[in-house]
Motif scaffolding. Structure first.
Motif, PDB file in Angstrom:
ATOM      1  N   ALA A  93     -14.996 -10.011  -1.747  1.00  0.00           N
ATOM      2  CA  ALA A  93     -15.165 -11.161  -0.842  1.00  0.00           C
ATOM      3  C   ALA A  93     -13.827 -11.631  -0.298  1.00  0.00           C
ATOM      4  O   ALA A  93     -13.680 -11.867   0.914  1.00  0.00           O
ATOM      5  CB  ALA A  93     -15.872 -12.299  -1.578  1.00  0.00           C
ATOM      6  N   MET A  94     -12.844 -11.780  -1.170  1.00  0.00           N
ATOM      7  CA  MET A  94     -11.524 -12.219  -0.702  1.00  0.00           C
ATOM      8  C   MET A  94     -10.879 -11.149   0.164  1.00  0.00           C
ATOM      9  O   MET A  94     -10.272 -11.450   1.197  1.00  0.00           O
ATOM     10  CB  MET A  94     -10.623 -12.563  -1.892  1.00  0.00           C
ATOM     11  N   GLY A  95     -11.025  -9.893  -0.244  1.00  0.00           N
ATOM     12  CA  GLY A  95     -10.415  -8.818   0.521  1.00  0.00           C
ATOM     13  C   GLY A  95     -10.985  -8.669   1.917  1.00  0.00           C
ATOM     14  O   GLY A  95     -10.252  -8.415   2.888  1.00  0.00           O
ATOM     15  N   MET A 105      -2.466  -8.482  -0.875  1.00  0.00           N
ATOM     16  CA  MET A 105      -3.337  -9.014  -1.925  1.00  0.00           C
ATOM     17  C   MET A 105      -3.120  -8.207  -3.193  1.00  0.00           C
ATOM     18  O   MET A 105      -3.133  -6.970  -3.170  1.00  0.00           O
ATOM     19  CB  MET A 105      -4.807  -8.915  -1.489  1.00  0.00           C
ATOM     20  N   LEU A 106      -2.901  -8.900  -4.307  1.00  0.00           N
ATOM     21  CA  LEU A 106      -2.728  -8.251  -5.607  1.00  0.00           C
ATOM     22  C   LEU A 106      -3.836  -8.703  -6.538  1.00  0.00           C
ATOM     23  O   LEU A 106      -4.106  -9.901  -6.662  1.00  0.00           O
ATOM     24  CB  LEU A 106      -1.378  -8.614  -6.227  1.00  0.00           C
ATOM     25  N   VAL A 107      -4.475  -7.751  -7.201  1.00  0.00           N
ATOM     26  CA  VAL A 107      -5.506  -8.073  -8.178  1.00  0.00           C
ATOM     27  C   VAL A 107      -5.084  -7.529  -9.537  1.00  0.00           C
ATOM     28  O   VAL A 107      -4.133  -6.746  -9.642  1.00  0.00           O
ATOM     29  CB  VAL A 107      -6.878  -7.518  -7.751  1.00  0.00           C
ATOM     30  N   THR A 108      -5.804  -7.930 -10.573  1.00  0.00           N
ATOM     31  CA  THR A 108      -5.364  -7.670 -11.933  1.00  0.00           C
ATOM     32  C   THR A 108      -6.391  -6.874 -12.717  1.00  0.00           C
ATOM     33  O   THR A 108      -7.593  -7.140 -12.647  1.00  0.00           O
ATOM     34  CB  THR A 108      -5.125  -9.008 -12.662  1.00  0.00           C
ATOM     35  N   THR A 109      -5.914  -5.899 -13.484  1.00  0.00           N
ATOM     36  CA  THR A 109      -6.756  -5.167 -14.417  1.00  0.00           C
ATOM     37  C   THR A 109      -5.929  -4.867 -15.661  1.00  0.00           C
ATOM     38  O   THR A 109      -4.814  -5.364 -15.814  1.00  0.00           O
ATOM     39  CB  THR A 109      -7.332  -3.893 -13.772  1.00  0.00           C
ATOM     40  N   GLY A 110      -6.479  -4.047 -16.563  1.00  0.00           N
ATOM     41  CA  GLY A 110      -5.782  -3.762 -17.810  1.00  0.00           C
ATOM     42  C   GLY A 110      -5.381  -2.303 -17.935  1.00  0.00           C
ATOM     43  O   GLY A 110      -5.840  -1.446 -17.174  1.00  0.00           O
ATOM     44  N   LEU A 111      -4.535  -2.033 -18.939  1.00  0.00           N
ATOM     45  CA  LEU A 111      -4.031  -0.684 -19.152  1.00  0.00           C
ATOM     46  C   LEU A 111      -4.769   0.080 -20.248  1.00  0.00           C
ATOM     47  O   LEU A 111      -4.657   1.303 -20.323  1.00  0.00           O
ATOM     48  CB  LEU A 111      -2.528  -0.727 -19.483  1.00  0.00           C
ATOM     49  N   LEU A 112      -5.490  -0.622 -21.102  1.00  0.00           N
ATOM     50  CA  LEU A 112      -6.274   0.084 -22.109  1.00  0.00           C
ATOM     51  C   LEU A 112      -7.300   0.985 -21.425  1.00  0.00           C
ATOM     52  O   LEU A 112      -7.904   0.606 -20.423  1.00  0.00           O
ATOM     53  CB  LEU A 112      -7.001  -0.911 -23.014  1.00  0.00           C
ATOM     54  N   MET A 113      -7.447   2.194 -21.942  1.00  0.00           N
ATOM     55  CA  MET A 113      -8.429   3.171 -21.460  1.00  0.00           C
ATOM     56  C   MET A 113      -8.034   3.831 -20.143  1.00  0.00           C
ATOM     57  O   MET A 113      -8.818   4.577 -19.575  1.00  0.00           O
ATOM     58  CB  MET A 113      -9.824   2.539 -21.323  1.00  0.00           C
ATOM     59  N   LEU A 114      -6.810   3.566 -19.659  1.00  0.00           N
ATOM     60  CA  LEU A 114      -6.393   4.220 -18.409  1.00  0.00           C
ATOM     61  C   LEU A 114      -6.158   5.707 -18.629  1.00  0.00           C
ATOM     62  O   LEU A 114      -6.635   6.540 -17.839  1.00  0.00           O
ATOM     63  CB  LEU A 114      -5.122   3.564 -17.868  1.00  0.00           C
ATOM     64  N   LEU A 144     -11.701  -1.670  -0.506  1.00  0.00           N
ATOM     65  CA  LEU A 144     -10.896  -2.462   0.429  1.00  0.00           C
ATOM     66  C   LEU A 144      -9.747  -1.645   1.026  1.00  0.00           C
ATOM     67  O   LEU A 144      -9.410  -1.822   2.201  1.00  0.00           O
ATOM     68  CB  LEU A 144     -10.359  -3.702  -0.280  1.00  0.00           C
ATOM     69  N   THR A 145      -9.166  -0.768   0.227  1.00  0.00           N
ATOM     70  CA  THR A 145      -8.121   0.112   0.765  1.00  0.00           C
ATOM     71  C   THR A 145      -8.684   0.969   1.895  1.00  0.00           C
ATOM     72  O   THR A 145      -8.062   1.136   2.948  1.00  0.00           O
ATOM     73  CB  THR A 145      -7.554   1.017  -0.346  1.00  0.00           C
ATOM     74  N   ASP A 146      -9.890   1.496   1.669  1.00  0.00           N
ATOM     75  CA  ASP A 146     -10.540   2.320   2.696  1.00  0.00           C
ATOM     76  C   ASP A 146     -10.844   1.500   3.954  1.00  0.00           C
ATOM     77  O   ASP A 146     -10.941   2.058   5.053  1.00  0.00           O
ATOM     78  CB  ASP A 146     -11.837   2.924   2.157  1.00  0.00           C
ATOM     79  N   ASN A 150      -4.420  -4.465   2.884  1.00  0.00           N
ATOM     80  CA  ASN A 150      -3.132  -4.249   2.229  1.00  0.00           C
ATOM     81  C   ASN A 150      -3.234  -4.778   0.797  1.00  0.00           C
ATOM     82  O   ASN A 150      -2.859  -5.907   0.509  1.00  0.00           O
ATOM     83  CB  ASN A 150      -2.024  -4.982   3.001  1.00  0.00           C
ATOM     84  N   ILE A 151      -3.752  -3.958  -0.100  1.00  0.00           N
ATOM     85  CA  ILE A 151      -4.092  -4.409  -1.450  1.00  0.00           C
ATOM     86  C   ILE A 151      -3.480  -3.505  -2.516  1.00  0.00           C
ATOM     87  O   ILE A 151      -3.353  -2.300  -2.323  1.00  0.00           O
ATOM     88  CB  ILE A 151      -5.629  -4.484  -1.629  1.00  0.00           C
ATOM     89  N   GLY A 152      -3.097  -4.123  -3.625  1.00  0.00           N
ATOM     90  CA  GLY A 152      -2.570  -3.390  -4.762  1.00  0.00           C
ATOM     91  C   GLY A 152      -3.109  -3.969  -6.051  1.00  0.00           C
ATOM     92  O   GLY A 152      -3.762  -5.018  -6.059  1.00  0.00           O
ATOM     93  N   VAL A 153      -2.837  -3.286  -7.157  1.00  0.00           N
ATOM     94  CA  VAL A 153      -3.340  -3.716  -8.456  1.00  0.00           C
ATOM     95  C   VAL A 153      -2.195  -3.790  -9.455  1.00  0.00           C
ATOM     96  O   VAL A 153      -1.332  -2.906  -9.485  1.00  0.00           O
ATOM     97  CB  VAL A 153      -4.456  -2.774  -8.962  1.00  0.00           C
ATOM     98  N   VAL A 154      -2.174  -4.876 -10.233  1.00  0.00           N
ATOM     99  CA  VAL A 154      -1.259  -4.991 -11.359  1.00  0.00           C
ATOM    100  C   VAL A 154      -2.062  -4.695 -12.616  1.00  0.00           C
ATOM    101  O   VAL A 154      -3.049  -5.373 -12.908  1.00  0.00           O
ATOM    102  CB  VAL A 154      -0.633  -6.394 -11.453  1.00  0.00           C
TER     103      VAL A 154
END
Length: 295
Positions: A93-95, A105-114, A144-146, A150-154
């Motif tokens: 929605a924001m994207g 735009m930067l969004v957040t996820t985790g590193l476990l299970m990567l 959203l990238t497709d 202009n979005i990335g993930v931390v």
């Protein structure tokens, strides 16, 4: 820039807000209570009342900003699938309100299970097609990238540590108190990457200021700390024995406790000219103040 931040009063969001303000940006922050409104105003942040359920409010706030940082996520792990689906809806929605603009735009996820069992890098992608992979964050980012956003993930280390932490380290300490043992699974050689809360905000801020030179950033200062070492420090602080226990000992937390998630952040450090400077995880956990409260 005027930056809209979700989770602005949270553990990670507060670090992001502080870094943005220090660098001279203006900040608008999502909040749900009068107490949080007062807290944000005291910092010079514009409060925007609402929650992650208020999709229209979020989309408008994103549209009104020059950049967006999304750190909010539900922490009731018994409802993780529902929170993941909500996260997807919020991000999309924001994207979508940024389509046709160059706003970052930067969004957040985790590193476990990567990348279980090996050192993960920023080039790795989570198994988006695997129904067992719980987070939908990066699937939403791909949509959203497709669409040209202009979005990335931390990607955050599983423990963003510091005195006042109420997340995984506090959960482990509470489990130790309740069971009378500070435990680890198997031989305890599985590794968790880690970052001090004082270092995390700079990753978001510098990525925005550089207009997202990469699409994925690793907010991790230590590549891997053995889980047994974590358990030993917790046990020493709480005066409890440290022992190996079967995964069932941890209940719902078992998948986290046994996860091996060593992670590199070298590409992030190079792209953002960033060098973490906070305490290491074991140094932090050695402070008795760390476990002076319950979850």
């Amino acid at each position: 820039m005027r930056v809209f931040v979700t989770g602005a009063t949270g553990w990670v969001g507060s670090s992001v807000v502080a870094e943005l303000l220090e660098d001279g940006h203006s900040v608008a922050g999502l909040c749900r209570s009068d107490a949080n409104v007062a807290s944000l105003k005291a910092k010079g942040v514009e409060p925007i009342m609402g929650s992650l359920a208020d999709i229209d409010v979020l989309a408008q706030a994103a549209s009104d900003a020059d950049a967006v940082v999304h750190t909010a996520f539900g922490h009731d792990f018994s409802k993780f699938p529902e929170h993941s689906e909500q996260d997807r809806r919020v991000i999309e929605a924001m994207g979508k309100s940024l389509v046709g603009t160059a706003k970052p735009m930067l969004v957040t996820t985790g590193l476990l299970m990567l990348a279980p069992g090996r050192v993960a890098t920023e080039a790795d992608m989570p198994p988006l097609s695997d129904p067992k992979y719980p987070r939908k964050t990066e699937a939403a980012v791909k949509v959203l990238t497709d669409a040209g956003v202009n979005i990335g993930v931390v990607r955050l280390a599983p423990t963003v540590h510091g005195v006042g932490d109420r997340m995984f380290m506090a959960i482990l300490a509470q489990t130790a108190r309740e069971t009378g043992v500070s435990a680890y699974v198997g031989d305890g050689t599985n590794r968790w990457c880690a970052i001090h809360v004082s270092d995390v905000g700079a990753v978001y801020c510098r990525a925005l200021e550089a207009n997202l030179p990469m699409r994925a950033y690793h907010a991790s200062a230590e590549e891997g700390v053995m889980f047994k070492d974590i358990a030993e420090v917790i046990g020493r602080n709480l005066g409890l024995p440290v022992e190996s226990r079967p995964r069932e000992h941890f209940g719902w937390f078992a998948a986290f406790a046994e996860n091996d998630a060593p992670t590199s952040s070298m590409q992030t450090r190079k792209a953002l000219n960033w060098q973490p400077a906070g305490k290491t995880l074991l140094e932090d956990l050695s402070d008795p103040a760390y476990f002076s409260y319950a979850v």
